[in-house]
Design a protein around this motif. Structure first.
Motif, PDB file in Angstrom:
ATOM      1  N   CYS A  33     -32.779  -8.847 -35.841  1.00 40.64           N
ATOM      2  CA  CYS A  33     -31.859  -9.196 -34.757  1.00 40.64           C
ATOM      3  C   CYS A  33     -30.423  -8.921 -35.159  1.00 40.64           C
ATOM      4  O   CYS A  33     -30.010  -9.222 -36.291  1.00 40.64           O
ATOM      5  N   ASP A  34     -29.666  -8.364 -34.239  1.00 44.20           N
ATOM      6  CA  ASP A  34     -28.220  -8.220 -34.424  1.00 44.20           C
ATOM      7  C   ASP A  34     -27.591  -8.012 -33.051  1.00 44.20           C
ATOM      8  O   ASP A  34     -28.225  -7.484 -32.132  1.00 44.20           O
ATOM      9  N   LEU A  35     -26.335  -8.433 -32.930  1.00 41.22           N
ATOM     10  CA  LEU A  35     -25.635  -8.255 -31.660  1.00 41.22           C
ATOM     11  C   LEU A  35     -25.263  -6.796 -31.413  1.00 41.22           C
ATOM     12  O   LEU A  35     -25.039  -6.397 -30.277  1.00 41.22           O
ATOM     13  N   LEU A  36     -25.189  -6.001 -32.498  1.00 49.43           N
ATOM     14  CA  LEU A  36     -24.801  -4.599 -32.379  1.00 49.43           C
ATOM     15  C   LEU A  36     -26.040  -3.716 -32.523  1.00 49.43           C
ATOM     16  O   LEU A  36     -26.562  -3.554 -33.634  1.00 49.43           O
ATOM     17  N   PRO A  37     -26.535  -3.120 -31.445  1.00 50.95           N
ATOM     18  CA  PRO A  37     -27.749  -2.311 -31.514  1.00 50.95           C
ATOM     19  C   PRO A  37     -27.661  -1.152 -32.492  1.00 50.95           C
ATOM     20  O   PRO A  37     -28.688  -0.713 -33.022  1.00 50.95           O
ATOM     21  N   ALA A  38     -26.457  -0.651 -32.774  1.00 46.00           N
ATOM     22  CA  ALA A  38     -26.318   0.466 -33.706  1.00 46.00           C
ATOM     23  C   ALA A  38     -26.842   0.122 -35.099  1.00 46.00           C
ATOM     24  O   ALA A  38     -27.293   1.010 -35.834  1.00 46.00           O
ATOM     25  N   LYS A  39     -26.828  -1.168 -35.449  1.00 47.36           N
ATOM     26  CA  LYS A  39     -27.295  -1.559 -36.779  1.00 47.36           C
ATOM     27  C   LYS A  39     -28.809  -1.435 -36.919  1.00 47.36           C
ATOM     28  O   LYS A  39     -29.329  -1.418 -38.031  1.00 47.36           O
ATOM     29  N   PHE A  40     -29.527  -1.368 -35.814  1.00 43.03           N
ATOM     30  CA  PHE A  40     -30.975  -1.182 -35.878  1.00 43.03           C
ATOM     31  C   PHE A  40     -31.350   0.174 -36.473  1.00 43.03           C
ATOM     32  O   PHE A  40     -32.469   0.364 -36.945  1.00 43.03           O
ATOM     33  N   ASP A  41     -30.415   1.129 -36.442  1.00 44.89           N
ATOM     34  CA  ASP A  41     -30.695   2.480 -36.916  1.00 44.89           C
ATOM     35  C   ASP A  41     -30.389   2.660 -38.402  1.00 44.89           C
ATOM     36  O   ASP A  41     -30.515   3.769 -38.927  1.00 44.89           O
ATOM     37  N   GLN A  42     -29.980   1.604 -39.082  1.00 42.41           N
ATOM     38  CA  GLN A  42     -29.717   1.714 -40.513  1.00 42.41           C
ATOM     39  C   GLN A  42     -31.011   2.027 -41.262  1.00 42.41           C
ATOM     40  O   GLN A  42     -32.085   1.535 -40.898  1.00 42.41           O
ATOM     41  N   PRO A  43     -30.932   2.835 -42.322  1.00 40.60           N
ATOM     42  CA  PRO A  43     -32.156   3.254 -43.018  1.00 40.60           C
ATOM     43  C   PRO A  43     -32.948   2.103 -43.626  1.00 40.60           C
ATOM     44  O   PRO A  43     -34.153   2.220 -43.835  1.00 40.60           O
ATOM     45  N   GLU A  44     -32.301   0.961 -43.883  1.00 44.51           N
ATOM     46  CA  GLU A  44     -33.018  -0.175 -44.469  1.00 44.51           C
ATOM     47  C   GLU A  44     -33.865  -0.916 -43.438  1.00 44.51           C
ATOM     48  O   GLU A  44     -34.721  -1.721 -43.823  1.00 44.51           O
ATOM     49  N   CYS A  45     -33.627  -0.684 -42.162  1.00 46.71           N
ATOM     50  CA  CYS A  45     -34.344  -1.405 -41.108  1.00 46.71           C
ATOM     51  C   CYS A  45     -35.621  -0.663 -40.738  1.00 46.71           C
ATOM     52  O   CYS A  45     -35.553   0.464 -40.210  1.00 46.71           O
ATOM     53  N   PRO A  46     -36.805  -1.225 -41.005  1.00 44.36           N
ATOM     54  CA  PRO A  46     -38.067  -0.534 -40.704  1.00 44.36           C
ATOM     55  C   PRO A  46     -38.158  -0.183 -39.221  1.00 44.36           C
ATOM     56  O   PRO A  46     -37.974  -1.053 -38.357  1.00 44.36           O
ATOM     57  N   PRO A  47     -38.409   1.075 -38.895  1.00 40.20           N
ATOM     58  CA  PRO A  47     -38.366   1.500 -37.491  1.00 40.20           C
ATOM     59  C   PRO A  47     -39.439   0.862 -36.617  1.00 40.20           C
ATOM     60  O   PRO A  47     -39.268   0.758 -35.403  1.00 40.20           O
ATOM     61  N   GLU A  48     -40.575   0.427 -37.217  1.00 40.71           N
ATOM     62  CA  GLU A  48     -41.665  -0.113 -36.419  1.00 40.71           C
ATOM     63  C   GLU A  48     -41.525  -1.597 -36.101  1.00 40.71           C
ATOM     64  O   GLU A  48     -42.320  -2.161 -35.336  1.00 40.71           O
ATOM     65  N   VAL A  49     -40.518  -2.256 -36.687  1.00 39.63           N
ATOM     66  CA  VAL A  49     -40.345  -3.696 -36.475  1.00 39.63           C
ATOM     67  C   VAL A  49     -39.583  -3.933 -35.170  1.00 39.63           C
ATOM     68  O   VAL A  49     -38.548  -3.303 -34.915  1.00 39.63           O
ATOM     69  N   PRO A  50     -40.046  -4.846 -34.308  1.00 44.96           N
ATOM     70  CA  PRO A  50     -39.355  -5.124 -33.042  1.00 44.96           C
ATOM     71  C   PRO A  50     -37.912  -5.569 -33.255  1.00 44.96           C
ATOM     72  O   PRO A  50     -37.588  -6.277 -34.208  1.00 44.96           O
ATOM     73  N   ARG A  51     -37.041  -5.135 -32.336  1.00 42.56           N
ATOM     74  CA  ARG A  51     -35.622  -5.453 -32.384  1.00 42.56           C
ATOM     75  C   ARG A  51     -35.245  -6.346 -31.206  1.00 42.56           C
ATOM     76  O   ARG A  51     -35.845  -6.269 -30.140  1.00 42.56           O
ATOM     77  N   THR A  52     -34.203  -7.157 -31.423  1.00 44.99           N
ATOM     78  CA  THR A  52     -33.679  -7.979 -30.337  1.00 44.99           C
ATOM     79  C   THR A  52     -32.231  -8.334 -30.646  1.00 44.99           C
ATOM     80  O   THR A  52     -31.811  -8.351 -31.805  1.00 44.99           O
ATOM     81  N   ARG A  53     -31.471  -8.636 -29.602  1.00 48.57           N
ATOM     82  CA  ARG A  53     -30.100  -9.113 -29.763  1.00 48.57           C
ATOM     83  C   ARG A  53     -30.040 -10.634 -29.622  1.00 48.57           C
ATOM     84  O   ARG A  53     -28.968 -11.223 -29.755  1.00 48.57           O
ATOM     85  N   ASP A  54     -31.164 -11.282 -29.354  1.00 51.18           N
ATOM     86  CA  ASP A  54     -31.244 -12.727 -29.113  1.00 51.18           C
ATOM     87  C   ASP A  54     -31.854 -13.404 -30.334  1.00 51.18           C
ATOM     88  O   ASP A  54     -33.015 -13.185 -30.666  1.00 51.18           O
ATOM     89  N   ALA A  55     -31.070 -14.255 -31.009  1.00 48.59           N
ATOM     90  CA  ALA A  55     -31.539 -14.892 -32.233  1.00 48.59           C
ATOM     91  C   ALA A  55     -32.773 -15.751 -31.994  1.00 48.59           C
ATOM     92  O   ALA A  55     -33.721 -15.733 -32.780  1.00 48.59           O
ATOM     93  N   ARG A  56     -32.774 -16.514 -30.915  1.00 46.80           N
ATOM     94  CA  ARG A  56     -33.927 -17.381 -30.643  1.00 46.80           C
ATOM     95  C   ARG A  56     -35.179 -16.555 -30.369  1.00 46.80           C
ATOM     96  O   ARG A  56     -36.277 -16.927 -30.788  1.00 46.80           O
ATOM     97  N   ALA A  57     -35.025 -15.439 -29.678  1.00 42.02           N
ATOM     98  CA  ALA A  57     -36.173 -14.565 -29.440  1.00 42.02           C
ATOM     99  C   ALA A  57     -36.686 -13.979 -30.752  1.00 42.02           C
ATOM    100  O   ALA A  57     -37.891 -13.755 -30.912  1.00 42.02           O
TER     101      ALA A  57
END
Length: 323
Positions: A33-57
């Motif tokens: 989770c992060d408020l900035l979607p661009a951070k989901f594309d960092q090489p350390e972030c596994p591409p198959e793991v679900p992403r969200t901008r909502d911490a509770r989700a």
């Protein structure tokens, strides 16, 4: 036993938490989770793991959560997770204020959740080499210096950098701090960027700690003057030099010097320790945490706040800064 993990905050450390949790056996990373979607594309972030901008989700399907957001939002993110019964590791410092830290401790106690604080330097091989061998620390000297970077400017250098060495000093000396003197100045940011603190512990041990985030080069060193031993720790090189007075039964005293170094990525070891504590809560093998518990994180935070108060008191003696 497989534990489901979520990471909230994918900044400087959060993305590495995601990388390591994805690799750890017995752990399934179910959300990042992060408020900035661009951070989901960092090489350390596994591409198959679900992403969200909502911490509770992010932690709805998780058993444990790593909170690596800016300090000001630590309590906002971690508190509802703890109240929901999830185990939480909060990056250092535990919280921005003492009241927020106490709220986190209370929530963990009420729900029975594991709460750890991300003081990862405890797992640096330099400090691990000490291995509990400090007997009666008389003096501590620390320098934690870093070149300026635009991150972590929501807090001053005490909560940003010095808090690491405050935690290590408390952990090594194992006595309460009776007196704090400190000085600090802002240089680039609106907050204090360079600080020095002198701590006097019960029993007479003194710690002199300096932290700066406007230095020409990075330095992370801590020295312990112990009974019959001197330890010099380099956290960048991850090694410790020790000078010891040996007292053989059949000969005169002699001085020995050696360098010690252990293997292991500190952040990975910290996460393994946290996961082991979470597994123990669920019926796994008993585990005595090596990392900073919530209570120890709170102790470091309270001491950091005392340092900040001492800096403010010292500044008041000189009056307002001149333009």
């Amino acid at each position: 036993m497989t534990l489901r993990a979520a990471v909230v905050g994918l900044g400087h450390l959060g993305r590495h938490h995601a990388r390591l949790l994805h690799q750890l056996p017995g752990v399934k990373l179910v959300s990042i989770c992060d408020l900035l979607p661009a951070k989901f594309d960092q090489p350390e972030c596994p591409p198959e793991v679900p992403r969200t901008r909502d911490a509770r989700a992010a932690w709805q399907e998780a058993d444990l959560v790593v909170v690596a957001t800016p300090t000001a939002s630590h309590a906002e993110v971690a508190l509802p997770a703890l109240r929901a019964g999830l185990d939480v590791l909060v990056e250092k410092p535990l919280a921005a204020t003492a009241s927020e830290g106490r709220a986190l401790l209370e929530a963990a106690r009420d729900s029975g959740a594991v709460l750890h604080t991300g003081h990862s330097e405890r797992f640096n091989s330099a400090y691990r080499a000490v291995g509990g061998r400090l007997q009666d620390v008389r003096f501590v000297e620390g320098h934690r210096l870093a070149p300026f970077t635009p991150r972590s400017l929501d807090v001053d250098v005490v909560l940003d950098l010095m808090v690491h060495d405050l935690d290590l000093a408390l952990h090594a000396v194992r006595r309460p701090v009776e007196r704090v003197e400190a000085v600090g100045v802002p240089v680039i940011s609106p907050h204090v960027d360079i600080a020095n603190a002198r701590l006097v512990f019960a029993g007479g041990c003194v710690a002199n700690l300096t932290a700066s985030r406007v230095s020409a080069k990075a330095v992370r060193k801590l020295r312990f003057f112990d009974h019959d031993a001197y330890w010099s720790l380099d956290f960048i090189q991850r090694e410790a030099d020790v000078t010891v007075l040996e007292r053989p039964a059949d000969g005169p005293p002699a001085v020995s010097q050696r360098r010690e170094r252990l293997e292991g990525e500190p952040l990975r070891l910290e996460l393994e320790d946290f996961v082991a504590a979470c597994a123990a809560r669920r019926g796994g093998p008993a585990h005595l945490p090596a990392g900073a518990t919530g209570e120890e994180g709170m102790a470091a935070l309270e001491l950091a706040l005392r340092v900040r108060e001492a800096i403010a008191l010292h500044a008041d003696r000189f009056g307002p800064r001149q333009p």
